[in-house]
Design a protein around this motif. Structure first.
Motif, PDB file in Angstrom:
ATOM      1  N   LEU A  31       1.557   0.731   0.722  1.00  0.00           N
ATOM      2  CA  LEU A  31       0.862  -0.302   0.489  1.00  0.00           C
ATOM      3  C   LEU A  31       0.465  -1.518   1.376  1.00  0.00           C
ATOM      4  O   LEU A  31      -0.502  -1.807   1.307  1.00  0.00           O
ATOM      5  N   ILE A  32       1.305  -1.639   2.120  1.00  0.00           N
ATOM      6  CA  ILE A  32       0.965  -2.928   2.855  1.00  0.00           C
ATOM      7  C   ILE A  32       0.046  -2.660   4.103  1.00  0.00           C
ATOM      8  O   ILE A  32      -0.529  -3.847   4.771  1.00  0.00           O
ATOM      9  N   GLN A  33      -0.215  -1.514   4.493  1.00  0.00           N
ATOM     10  CA  GLN A  33      -0.992  -1.245   5.317  1.00  0.00           C
ATOM     11  C   GLN A  33      -2.475  -1.276   4.817  1.00  0.00           C
ATOM     12  O   GLN A  33      -2.665  -1.126   3.603  1.00  0.00           O
ATOM     13  N   PRO A  34      -3.331  -1.658   5.680  1.00  0.00           N
ATOM     14  CA  PRO A  34      -4.792  -1.378   5.223  1.00  0.00           C
ATOM     15  C   PRO A  34      -5.128   0.011   4.916  1.00  0.00           C
ATOM     16  O   PRO A  34      -4.513   0.839   5.418  1.00  0.00           O
ATOM     17  N   PRO A  35      -6.190   0.218   4.036  1.00  0.00           N
ATOM     18  CA  PRO A  35      -7.143  -0.620   3.438  1.00  0.00           C
ATOM     19  C   PRO A  35      -6.910  -1.591   2.504  1.00  0.00           C
ATOM     20  O   PRO A  35      -5.670  -1.701   2.142  1.00  0.00           O
ATOM     21  N   ASP A  36      -7.700  -2.445   2.039  1.00  0.00           N
ATOM     22  CA  ASP A  36      -7.166  -3.621   1.169  1.00  0.00           C
ATOM     23  C   ASP A  36      -6.967  -3.238  -0.140  1.00  0.00           C
ATOM     24  O   ASP A  36      -6.540  -3.896  -1.035  1.00  0.00           O
ATOM     25  N   SER A  37      -7.503  -1.931  -0.396  1.00  0.00           N
ATOM     26  CA  SER A  37      -7.463  -1.510  -1.858  1.00  0.00           C
ATOM     27  C   SER A  37      -6.782  -0.200  -1.609  1.00  0.00           C
ATOM     28  O   SER A  37      -7.053   0.740  -0.875  1.00  0.00           O
ATOM     29  N   ILE A  38      -6.447   0.152  -2.870  1.00  0.00           N
ATOM     30  CA  ILE A  38      -6.008   1.644  -3.105  1.00  0.00           C
ATOM     31  C   ILE A  38      -6.955   2.529  -3.198  1.00  0.00           C
ATOM     32  O   ILE A  38      -8.218   2.386  -3.715  1.00  0.00           O
ATOM     33  N   PRO A  39      -6.561   3.890  -2.419  1.00  0.00           N
ATOM     34  CA  PRO A  39      -8.243   4.754  -2.392  1.00  0.00           C
ATOM     35  C   PRO A  39      -8.570   5.032  -3.730  1.00  0.00           C
ATOM     36  O   PRO A  39      -8.061   5.272  -4.721  1.00  0.00           O
ATOM     37  N   SER A  40      -9.831   5.386  -3.616  1.00  0.00           N
ATOM     38  CA  SER A  40     -10.686   5.638  -4.447  1.00  0.00           C
ATOM     39  C   SER A  40     -10.317   6.806  -5.278  1.00  0.00           C
ATOM     40  O   SER A  40     -10.492   7.289  -6.264  1.00  0.00           O
TER      41      SER A  40
END
Lengths: 261, 521
Positions: free
Chosen positions: B246-255
């Motif tokens: 979770l700490i890695q990008p991207p900023d949100s959880i994948p869609s």
């Protein structure tokens, strides 16, 4: 138009001055009425039984709908009774003229074949309407004692009417083929019965052929009307069937000119 | 000389062809006999035409033959036209349901699903002959809305091979098939059928993400404490499993994340991770947390937002059931399940946990969240709050410890605050998007060592399915016909019989007799 009216008038008169119409109408109403009475009584008892059961188990009683559980089967029964009675209505239309020789008069009169056929067909259709109207009395009883849905009753009767016209148009055709009323009635009965039951074989043949045969079946198209669903495809089917019957009658009458018979 | 027998030859030809066709209809394949009969018939007919050529020629050119063929042509033409018209009418028919309750109309959801069908769907009903009426009626309506839906009925007694091919074990099984996917249902209802269609037509694979980076249990680990058995079970249901840091990008959880699983974390969530999960939940995300006793508090805070309290205790179970399996007092066995989709069919099943904490419904749950405690320990258990250390006295302390039954699994459900189009990917635009959260007070139950023990794996998969799948399926209220009863008194019934069945027809006959006799005179 005047010729058509004249034929219509003549045919109606011959129906109602002979006992045939009264017997057919009376028996049709009596038979429908009997089944109506039995099915409705059954339904009333079913309502009572479910109510008692619901009370016993302390549950809400289930919904019971008089349209679906009583009127629908009655309509189906009536469609079958019409199958037996309507060939009797059409059997004499041309056969009688052929037997007595009045067909010559008709052919040489200024009345065209189309007018004659339509006139005779309309007369038979009106007689059938009277038969249906007679059974409408039963439905009236239901409206008096309960609250059936008007919509599905109307679609059911529309279906019965269209189905009956299909029977009549081919009954007319078979009466143009012979001068024997019995043969006309029996052959049209067998023919209609064949188209009635053709859908039943669908379970024994391949699904595609089954679907095709079902599409040709007179009664399969009736079910939607009986349950209260109006579908244009069924109306188109019945109209096609009726038109085909009338057209065949026309060809059959025309052909007697050059067949020399 | 030959000409004398021409009619006989023609007749024999016709007869030969007729017998050939009969034989063909019996064996339904062209064998030698059929070939010979048809060939012979054809030859005889040709001979007939040659022998009687002159006569046929004059016959065809006669007036009546001309008219006759003309009429036949016209009839065939009309028949063709009518067939075409009916084919069109079948395709483009308009349907109106005249019943008051619209009993025969499909719901908006079903119509939408049917209109959006992009692949051919086949429904096969395995019914005893004559028992398929209800389904057949329903499917008639279905097939009206899509050309892609076809259906057939098979009697498993008459076609056992077909039934075996589809693995049918009971009557009244409905198989919904699309490409290579299959779904079986056992009840005839619009909801079940539509949902089965959605399931088999759903393209792509749903993804399930396991978080990493906080000492969570690993699904690649095949040891006793790994989750590889759970993963195998997940694979079987066509989910795709992936890890996420979770700490890695991207900023949100994948869609494409259908479900996020946090399995037994050892360290706290970092603030950016936590806000990521919170945002994910708000837009309708699904989260499964398995939190062992003494796991960090940030997870509990997350669960608290949805009305679930993760208690700081571990469950001590004194019920004798567990001892049968050699389970000690810190291995609670659950036999009580709250009524819920997850626990359907779970009555009498056991699930075993090891070193679990209790997870309960918060007292002050706001109205828009539904919290359900699913799995409960026995009443001879309690939540021990004294930390388990060497020499510590374990025992029920009234006022401090919580008395059983305690919940080990608690789920929460809430309408998503800002559902995004992303979720629509699975939703087909139907129904509202719901945030779902399930929290276990234990992560050991799902690890390889315990996964196949009693109903442990079932419970895990049920929770997973509830979280990841059910929400995009539609719920359709069954339409009952309106209640229109009829009650007749004995008098009314008799009146009906007399008037309708006897008097009216008699009046009819009477009129007939009257008219007839009057005319006779």
């Amino acid at each position: 138009m005047r010729n058509f009216a004249a034929i219509l008038h003549r045919e109606l008169k011959s129906y109602f001055t002979s006992p045939v119409a009264y017997v057919v109408i009376g028996l049709f109403i009596a038979l429908s009425g009997l089944f109506f009475y039995l099915i409705v009584s059954n339904f009333v008892q079913l309502c009572l039984r479910y109510d008692m059961q619901a009370q016993y188990y302390r549950m809400a009683p289930p919904n019971l709908n008089v349209n679906l559980m009583a009127i629908r089967p009655i309509l189906h029964n009536m469609s079958l009774f019409a199958l037996f009675f309507l060939p009797l209505v059409t059997m004499r239309l041309y056969s009688e003229e052929k037997r007595t020789g009045t067909i010559e008069l008709l052919m040489t009169s200024p009345v065209t074949n189309t007018q004659a056929i339509l006139g005779k067909f309309t007369a038979a259709a009106l007689l059938y309407l009277v038969m249906l109207a007679g059974t409408a009395l039963f439905v009236l009883f239901l409206f008096l004692y309960g609250k059936p849905e008007v919509g599905s009753v109307l679609t059911g009767y529309l279906g019965l009417f269209l189905l009956g016209l299909s029977y009549l148009s081919f009954g007319l055709f078979f009466s143009t083929l012979t001068d024997n009323q019995i043969i006309a009635a029996v052959s049209s009965f067998v023919f209609i019965l064949f188209f009635w039951a053709i859908g039943w074989v669908s379970g024994f043949v391949s699904p595609n052929l089954g679907e095709l045969l079902t599409n040709f079946s007179l009664i399969e198209h009736f079910d939607d009307f009986a349950k209260g669903v109006l579908d244009t495809k069924h109306i188109v089917f019945y109209l096609s069937f009726i038109f085909m019957g009338l057209f065949l009658s026309y060809v059959s009458i025309e052909s007697s000119r050059w067949r020399g018979r | 000389m030959m000409k004398k027998y021409a009619s006989l030859i023609g007749l024999l030809g016709l007869l030969s062809i007729f017998i050939g066709l009969v034989v063909y209809s019996i064996y339904t394949k062209i064998n030698i006999a059929v070939g010979v009969l048809l060939g012979l018939g054809l030859v005889l007919l040709i001979a007939f035409v040659i022998l009687r050529f002159e006569a046929i020629k004059t016959g065809l050119s006669s007036r009546s033959a001309k008219f006759g063929s003309n009429a036949a042509m016209m009839i065939l033409l009309l028949l063709g036209i009518l067939v075409v018209i009916n084919i069109f009418a079948n395709r483009f028919s308009y349907r109106y349901d005249a019943t008051a309750a619209k009993v025969f109309s499909l719901s908006e959801q079903t119509r939408k699903v049917l209109k959006n069908l992009k692949a051919d769907v086949k429904v096969i009903g395995f019914f005893k002959s004559g028992e398929e009426k209800q389904l057949s009626e329903l499917l008639t309506e279905y097939s009206h809305f899509s050309q892609r839906l076809s259906y057939e009925f098979i009697d498993p007694d008459k076609k056992p091979v077909e039934a075996k091919r589809y693995g049918i074990k009971t009557y009244n099984t409905i198989v919904v098939e699309c490409r290579d996917k299959q779904e079986k249902i056992n009840t005839v209802s619009e909801q079940e059928l539509t949902n089965a269609i959605i399931k088999v037509t759903r393209e792509g694979v749903k993804k399930i993400y396991f978080t990493t980076g906080h000492g969570e249990k690993d699904y690649e680990n095949t040891q006793q404490d790994g989750l590889s058995k759970a993963k195998a079970a997940i694979d079987e249901l066509n989910y795709q499993v992936e890890k996420i840091l979770l700490i890695q990008p991207p900023d949100s959880i994948p869609s494409d994340c259908a479900l996020l699983i946090i399995a037994g974390p050892k360290t706290d969530l970092l603030p950016p991770e936590r806000s990521k999960i919170e945002a994910y939940l708000k837009r309708g995300g699904k989260l499964l947390m398995m939190l062992d006793p003494e796991s960090p508090s940030s997870y509990g805070e997350l669960a608290a937002q949805y009305g679930i309290r993760v208690d700081n205790n571990f469950i001590v179970e004194l019920s004798p059931v567990g001892q049968l399996f050699g389970a000690g007092p810190i291995m609670p066995i659950v036999t009580n399940y709250e009524k819920h989709t997850i626990s359907e069919g779970f009555q009498g099943m056991m699930t075993l946990f090891s070193e679990a904490r209790s997870v309960s419904r918060k007292d002050d749950v706001s109205g828009d969240v539904t919290v359900t405690e699913i799995a409960k320990t026995s009443s001879s258990s309690w939540g021990e709050t004294t930390p388990l250390r060497m020499g510590a006295q374990v025992g029920y302390n009234p006022g401090v410890d919580q008395m059983g039954p305690l919940s080990i699994l608690t789920v929460a459900e809430k309408a998503a605050e800002k559902p995004t189009a992303v979720n629509d990917q699975y939703n087909l635009g139907l129904g509202e998007v719901k945030t779902r959260l399930a929290v276990f007070g234990d992560s050991d139950f799902a690890m390889n060592g315990y996964f196949n023990f009693q109903a442990n794996g079932n419970l895990f998969m049920n929770v997973l399915n509830w979280l990841a799948e059910e929400e995009d399926l539609v719920s359709i209220r069954p339409r009952d016909p309106e209640n229109r009863r009829l009650s007749l008194t004995a008098q009314q019934s008799k009146l009906m019989l007399w008037v309708g069945v006897i008097l009216l027809p008699l009046a009819c006959f009477g009129t007939g007799v009257y008219v007839y006799t009057k005319r006779r005179k």
